[in-house]
Scaffold this motif. Structure first.
Motif, PDB file in Angstrom:
ATOM      1  N   VAL A 285      29.609  43.225  53.154  1.00 21.55           N
ATOM      2  CA  VAL A 285      31.046  43.086  53.439  1.00 21.55           C
ATOM      3  C   VAL A 285      31.803  42.986  52.117  1.00 21.55           C
ATOM      4  CG1 VAL A 285      30.816  42.011  55.727  1.00 21.55           C
ATOM      5  CG2 VAL A 285      30.784  40.562  53.694  1.00 21.55           C
ATOM      6  N   SER A 286      33.048  43.442  52.143  1.00 17.91           N
ATOM      7  CA  SER A 286      33.878  43.325  50.944  1.00 17.91           C
ATOM      8  C   SER A 286      35.338  43.237  51.380  1.00 17.91           C
ATOM      9  CB  SER A 286      33.677  44.538  50.027  1.00 17.91           C
ATOM     10  OG  SER A 286      34.094  45.715  50.685  1.00 17.91           O
ATOM     11  N   GLY A 287      36.187  42.768  50.480  1.00 14.54           N
ATOM     12  CA  GLY A 287      37.602  42.619  50.837  1.00 14.54           C
ATOM     13  C   GLY A 287      38.482  42.805  49.623  1.00 14.54           C
ATOM     14  N   SER A 288      39.772  43.072  49.879  1.00 18.78           N
ATOM     15  CA  SER A 288      40.691  43.333  48.767  1.00 18.78           C
ATOM     16  C   SER A 288      41.096  42.057  48.036  1.00 18.78           C
ATOM     17  CB  SER A 288      41.924  44.094  49.273  1.00 18.78           C
ATOM     18  OG  SER A 288      42.484  43.438  50.393  1.00 18.78           O
ATOM     19  N   ASP A 289      40.837  40.891  48.625  1.00 25.02           N
ATOM     20  CA  ASP A 289      41.020  39.621  47.904  1.00 25.02           C
ATOM     21  C   ASP A 289      40.043  38.608  48.493  1.00 25.02           C
ATOM     22  OD1 ASP A 289      42.203  38.418  50.241  1.00 25.02           O
ATOM     23  OD2 ASP A 289      44.080  39.418  49.724  1.00 25.02           O
ATOM     24  N   ASP A 290      39.953  37.441  47.866  1.00 27.23           N
ATOM     25  CA  ASP A 290      38.939  36.455  48.273  1.00 27.23           C
ATOM     26  C   ASP A 290      39.130  35.980  49.710  1.00 27.23           C
ATOM     27  OD1 ASP A 290      37.807  36.694  45.859  1.00 27.23           O
ATOM     28  OD2 ASP A 290      38.635  34.836  44.995  1.00 27.23           O
ATOM     29  N   GLU A 291      40.390  35.786  50.072  1.00 32.72           N
ATOM     30  CA  GLU A 291      40.682  35.282  51.424  1.00 32.72           C
ATOM     31  C   GLU A 291      40.262  36.321  52.474  1.00 32.72           C
ATOM     32  OE1 GLU A 291      44.554  33.954  53.901  1.00 32.72           O
ATOM     33  OE2 GLU A 291      44.776  33.998  51.709  1.00 32.72           O
ATOM     34  N   THR A 292      40.554  37.588  52.182  1.00 25.88           N
ATOM     35  CA  THR A 292      40.170  38.660  53.116  1.00 25.88           C
ATOM     36  C   THR A 292      38.651  38.742  53.209  1.00 25.88           C
ATOM     37  OG1 THR A 292      42.144  39.864  52.470  1.00 25.88           O
ATOM     38  CG2 THR A 292      40.452  41.129  53.618  1.00 25.88           C
ATOM     39  N   LEU A 293      38.006  38.673  52.041  1.00 31.13           N
ATOM     40  CA  LEU A 293      36.535  38.744  52.031  1.00 31.13           C
ATOM     41  C   LEU A 293      35.954  37.635  52.915  1.00 31.13           C
ATOM     42  CD1 LEU A 293      33.786  39.760  51.044  1.00 31.13           C
ATOM     43  CD2 LEU A 293      34.071  38.376  48.986  1.00 31.13           C
ATOM     44  N   ALA A 294      36.519  36.440  52.802  1.00 31.83           N
ATOM     45  CA  ALA A 294      36.008  35.314  53.598  1.00 31.83           C
ATOM     46  C   ALA A 294      36.202  35.584  55.092  1.00 31.83           C
ATOM     47  CB  ALA A 294      36.726  34.023  53.194  1.00 31.83           C
ATOM     48  N   LYS A 295      37.338  36.178  55.448  1.00 33.29           N
ATOM     49  CA  LYS A 295      37.599  36.467  56.864  1.00 33.29           C
ATOM     50  C   LYS A 295      36.675  37.571  57.376  1.00 33.29           C
ATOM     51  CE  LYS A 295      42.405  35.037  57.191  1.00 33.29           C
ATOM     52  NZ  LYS A 295      43.778  35.488  57.041  1.00 33.29           N
ATOM     53  N   VAL A 296      36.509  38.618  56.545  1.00 34.41           N
ATOM     54  CA  VAL A 296      35.632  39.734  56.947  1.00 34.41           C
ATOM     55  C   VAL A 296      34.197  39.207  57.101  1.00 34.41           C
ATOM     56  CG1 VAL A 296      34.718  41.999  56.254  1.00 34.41           C
ATOM     57  CG2 VAL A 296      37.117  41.453  55.831  1.00 34.41           C
ATOM     58  N   ALA A 297      33.794  38.373  56.149  1.00 31.82           N
ATOM     59  CA  ALA A 297      32.434  37.809  56.202  1.00 31.82           C
ATOM     60  C   ALA A 297      32.261  36.940  57.453  1.00 31.82           C
ATOM     61  CB  ALA A 297      32.157  36.993  54.939  1.00 31.82           C
ATOM     62  N   ALA A 298      33.320  36.224  57.828  1.00 36.12           N
ATOM     63  CA  ALA A 298      33.227  35.339  59.003  1.00 36.12           C
ATOM     64  C   ALA A 298      33.095  36.153  60.290  1.00 36.12           C
ATOM     65  CB  ALA A 298      34.454  34.427  59.066  1.00 36.12           C
ATOM     66  N   ILE A 299      33.858  37.230  60.388  1.00 35.98           N
ATOM     67  CA  ILE A 299      33.800  38.055  61.622  1.00 35.98           C
ATOM     68  C   ILE A 299      32.410  38.687  61.747  1.00 35.98           C
ATOM     69  CG2 ILE A 299      34.672  40.143  62.776  1.00 35.98           C
ATOM     70  CD1 ILE A 299      36.957  38.335  62.818  1.00 35.98           C
ATOM     71  N   TYR A 300      31.978  39.391  60.699  1.00 38.20           N
ATOM     72  CA  TYR A 300      30.669  40.052  60.785  1.00 38.20           C
ATOM     73  C   TYR A 300      29.545  39.015  60.814  1.00 38.20           C
ATOM     74  CZ  TYR A 300      32.718  44.688  60.098  1.00 38.20           C
ATOM     75  OH  TYR A 300      33.428  45.848  60.249  1.00 38.20           O
ATOM     76  N   GLY A 301      29.798  37.884  60.135  1.00 36.14           N
ATOM     77  CA  GLY A 301      28.793  36.814  60.116  1.00 36.14           C
ATOM     78  C   GLY A 301      28.543  36.226  61.502  1.00 36.14           C
ATOM     79  N   ALA A 302      29.490  36.441  62.412  1.00 38.31           N
ATOM     80  CA  ALA A 302      29.309  35.930  63.780  1.00 38.31           C
ATOM     81  C   ALA A 302      28.308  36.778  64.561  1.00 38.31           C
ATOM     82  CB  ALA A 302      30.657  35.914  64.508  1.00 38.31           C
TER      83      ALA A 302
END
Ligand SMILES: NC(=O)c1ccc[n+]([C@@H]2O[C@H](COP(=O)([O-])OP(=O)(O)OC[C@H]3O[C@@H](n4cnc5c(N)ncnc54)[C@H](O)[C@@H]3O)[C@@H](O)[C@H]2O)c1
Length: 416
Positions: free
Chosen positions: A165-182
């Protein structure tokens, strides 16, 4: 804020993903193909990737407005190449336009399609900005999470594969990681470009490893020894990497390397090894067809790009069939799994055998191209009964049948 997800593009990648996400989140699915949407609504999945589709609560629609109800949008549309082997970004750009027009403030758009490093930020993002009129970074952000599923593989399913997973900023990365992490284990890449590059090199590496085996097969064909025997012997060494020669088709391994070579050329580097591998892989159809020279009536069993999938897009079977025809053979084909829904061009030029049992045609050559498990029901002795008596050729690309038995039955047996 509760996540409402919309998956854009419900093919081999998007549909299984939407299904898995629907176990944890509210999920909608958008596709431009209205027939597909109607099929999905009725619980029919042409890809065969999802068991019992009706068990998943997904709101399917061909109306792009459905995207505006989501705040997490995943794009999984095709990334093919053009005839001159350059990336064809048309589906990706068109999907980005549709998403952009329906993007609401506070959303994240994650791309899953396989691309070259830079594509998400340099090619897709400007379209999202233009079409949405929103401000990137404050109104919406983006991510990239490549898909690693393997069609027809019921072992390595999304929930069991580590997802980058990757994101355009740290907050996005954390959200993307949380969704896929589920739904699965995630690996957080330091940037979108790194995640894009990681995916594309997985397929470059696989393509090149197969290319090496193909080159070895070409050499051993000249020398007159079996490549399979050589690989088996060599693989007894602890650090030998065991790959097999093959006709690389489909819309990943044969295609994705051209995304990276394009980017390399754009960046001022002329790739050598990757393109050489692609050339070797693309020469294999000729080698296989060449073994049938002089054969008049050839049956191709299994034409999809690999075994146990209905998808014949970019299958090298069509290249072999074209070569066979050029050599003067009458070409027949039989494939109980092939799905015409993928609208593969070219097969109409060859005669389709609906039922082997009822066919009275006699062949002097059989090509086992994609050995579907269902072919286990076709005994070599039955195949032989459809053949002319004078040493028919069986070219068993993946070594599905037993050589000794084939030879005992009077076949000339070849494999890659
Ligand atoms: N199939 C695989 O095994 C696999 C594995 C890993 C990665 N990928 C990558 O994932 C991406 C998708 O591949 P796939 O195999 O799922 O493709 P697919 O052709 O099976 O499905 C793509 C879907 O997107 C839809 N579509 C096309 N344009 C659209 C648009 N503008 N808006 C909405 N929907 C649109 C199509 O109708 C189709 O249903 C590609 O980049 C591919 O390289 C595929």
């Amino acid at each position: 804020m509760p996540q409402k997800i919309c998956v854009v593009g419900l093919g081999y990648v998007g549909l299984p993903l939407a299904c898995l996400l629907s176990k944890k989140f509210e999920v909608a699915g958008f596709d431009i193909n209205t027939n597909k949407i109607n099929d999905l609504k009725q619980g029919r999945d042409e890809t065969g990737e999802v068991d019992n589709l009706v068990q998943y609560q997904i709101n399917y629609s061909a109306d792009p407005k459905i995207i505006s109800e989501a705040n997490f949008i995943i794009v999984a549309v095709p990334t093919p190449i053009t005839d001159d082997k350059r990336p064809d970004l048309a589906p990706l750009i068109s999907a980005s336009q549709i998403v952009g027009r329906n993007l609401t403030s506070g959303s994240i758009v994650v791309y899953e399609s396989t691309v070259y490093p830079g594509c998400t930020e340099e090619d897709c993002l400007p379209v999202l900005i233009k079409e949405s009129g929103l401000k990137f970074g404050t109104d919406f952000t983006i991510g990239y999470s490549p898909e690693r599923v393997n069609p027809g593989d019921r072992v390595h399913t999304i929930d069991k594969i580590v997802k980058i997973v990757s994101g355009s900023d740290d907050e996005t990365l954390a959200k993307v990681a949380a969704i896929y992490g589920a739904i699965t284990t995630v690996h957080q890449a330091p940037s979108i470009k790194v995640a894009e590059a990681a995916k594309v090199i997985e397929n470059v590496q696989r393509s090149l490893n197969i290319a090496l085996m193909n080159e070895l097969a070409l050499i051993f064909d000249q020398v007159g020894i079996s490549t399979k025997d050589v690989i088996e012997a060599a693989a007894t060494k602890w650090n030998f990497q065991k790959f097999s020669p093959g006709l690389v088709g489909g819309h990943c391994i044969g295609i994705d390397p051209y995304y990276l070579t394009y980017k390399a050329q754009q960046s001022g580097y002329e790739p050598k090894v990757i393109l050489a591998g692609q050339d070797v892989n693309e020469s294999m159809a000729k080698l296989v067809a060449g073994k049938f020279v002089g054969r008049k009536t050839v049956l191709v069993l299994g034409v999809t790009f690999k075994e146990n999938v209905p998808d014949a897009r970019n299958t090298k079977a069509i290249n072999v069939m074209a070569e066979l025809k050029k050599q003067g053979a009458e070409v027949y084909w039989h494939d109980p799994i092939y799905s015409a829904k993928h609208q593969t061009q070219g097969f109409e030029k060859y005669k389709y055998v609906d039922s082997l049992e009822n066919s009275t045609v006699k062949y002097d050559g059989i090509l086992i191209f994609s050995p579907h498990s269902i072919f286990k029901n076709y005994l070599l002795s039955q195949l032989q009964s459809h053949c002319l008596t004078n040493q028919p050729l069986i070219f068993d690309v993946k070594g599905f049948y037993n050589r000794a038995e084939a030879e005992r039955l009077g076949f000339k047996y070849l494999t890659l």
